[in-house]
Design an enzyme around this catalytic site. Structure first.
Site, mmCIF file in Angstrom:
data_model
loop_
_atom_site.group_PDB
_atom_site.id
_atom_site.type_symbol
_atom_site.label_atom_id
_atom_site.label_comp_id
_atom_site.label_asym_id
_atom_site.label_seq_id
_atom_site.Cartn_x
_atom_site.Cartn_y
_atom_site.Cartn_z
ATOM 1 N N ARG A 42 -51.470 67.194 -32.289
ATOM 2 C CA ARG A 42 -50.621 68.037 -31.441
ATOM 3 C C ARG A 42 -50.885 69.515 -31.751
ATOM 4 N NH1 ARG A 42 -46.413 65.390 -32.100
ATOM 5 N NH2 ARG A 42 -46.682 64.102 -30.271
ATOM 6 N N ASN A 99 -37.791 64.622 -26.483
ATOM 7 C CA ASN A 99 -37.934 64.379 -27.912
ATOM 8 C C ASN A 99 -37.738 65.701 -28.659
ATOM 9 O OD1 ASN A 99 -39.024 64.064 -30.534
ATOM 10 N ND2 ASN A 99 -40.351 62.403 -29.854
ATOM 11 N N LYS A 127 -40.366 66.624 -31.281
ATOM 12 C CA LYS A 127 -41.596 67.153 -30.682
ATOM 13 C C LYS A 127 -41.395 68.598 -30.238
ATOM 14 C CE LYS A 127 -43.761 64.185 -28.019
ATOM 15 N NZ LYS A 127 -44.196 63.451 -26.796
ATOM 16 N N ASP A 174 -46.120 58.318 -38.098
ATOM 17 C CA ASP A 174 -46.461 59.199 -39.220
ATOM 18 C C ASP A 174 -46.471 58.499 -40.586
ATOM 19 O OD1 ASP A 174 -46.784 61.220 -37.394
ATOM 20 O OD2 ASP A 174 -45.097 62.433 -38.082
ATOM 21 N N THR A 187 -40.228 67.222 -22.224
ATOM 22 C CA THR A 187 -39.938 66.222 -23.245
ATOM 23 C C THR A 187 -38.446 66.162 -23.489
ATOM 24 O OG1 THR A 187 -40.463 65.454 -25.486
ATOM 25 C CG2 THR A 187 -40.166 67.820 -25.209
ATOM 26 N N ASP A 243 -48.987 63.825 -23.541
ATOM 27 C CA ASP A 243 -48.929 62.419 -23.864
ATOM 28 C C ASP A 243 -49.799 62.247 -25.084
ATOM 29 O OD1 ASP A 243 -47.883 59.889 -23.540
ATOM 30 O OD2 ASP A 243 -49.506 59.192 -22.274
#
Length: 196
Positions: free
Chosen positions: A182, A9, A12, A156, A7, A68
């Site tokens: 997650r 991100n 994340k 969110d 990732t 994903d």
């Protein structure tokens, strides 16, 4: 244990690192000189996660995993699904990965719709010593009619999980991490790694 998390991100990465704790040290593709966009053009979350993990494994030979995540809205036939991160862009309503444009489009498409049931689904693809493993986490909820909260990322501010009166963006990270899609997929991943 060291594992590459496919990732770019950082939100994340931070969320997953907090969940896996100190036993697993996560690195990113950029830490290993991979700065290009990792392909993800499969029609399913599972396919995208595997494609990304395989890409990192082929480039580095290191243990890695990719995820994903998709928001699947019942009244929209599962949209945005695999296109969640670029929902507005693929529908001509924005560019790139704009969370604001994605939320605006989703709220517009649900205007006047009573059924607001949705679920977040995360799939992790782990490649460990050349073997592939999949882990899924799901959280059910509803799409709110307006954005609330300033924490979190992505959808969110408009997703309220079942059994709670706050959106993910209104919750403390510790609470979100204990119930999110997650978190559930990561728990399965951690449980698997702890058996090794």
């Amino acid at each position: 244990m060291k594992i590459v998390f496919a990732t770019g991100n950082l939100n994340k990465l931070k969320e997953v690192q907090a969940l896996v704790g100190p036993r697993v040290e996560l690195s990113t593709p950029a830490d290993h000189g991979i700065t290009e966009d990792i392909p993800e053009n499969q029609p399913t979350l599972e396919g995208n996660a595997l494609q990304k993990a395989r890409y990192i494994y082929e480039k580095t030979g290191l243990n890695c995993f990719a995820d994903d995540t998709g928001l699947e809205v019942e009244a929209l036939g599962g949209e945005p699904g695999v296109f969640s991160a670029r929902y507005a862009a693929v529908n001509g309503a924005g560019e790139g990965h704009s969370s604001e444009a994605n939320m605006a489009l989703l709220l517009d498409r649900l205007a006047g719709v009573e059924n607001r049931r949705a679920r977040f689904r995360t799939v992790f693809a782990l490649i460990l010593d050349g073997r592939e493993h999949l882990f899924e986490g799901v959280v059910e909820g509803v799409i709110t009619s307006a954005r609330t909260g300033s924490d979190g990322f992505g959808y969110d501010p408009i997703f309220r999980p079942t059994g709670y009166d706050q959106t993910f963006a209104e919750m403390p990270l510790s609470l979100k991490n204990s119930i999110s899609h997650r978190a559930r997929a990561t728990t399965k991943l951690i449980d698997f790694l702890s058996t090794l």
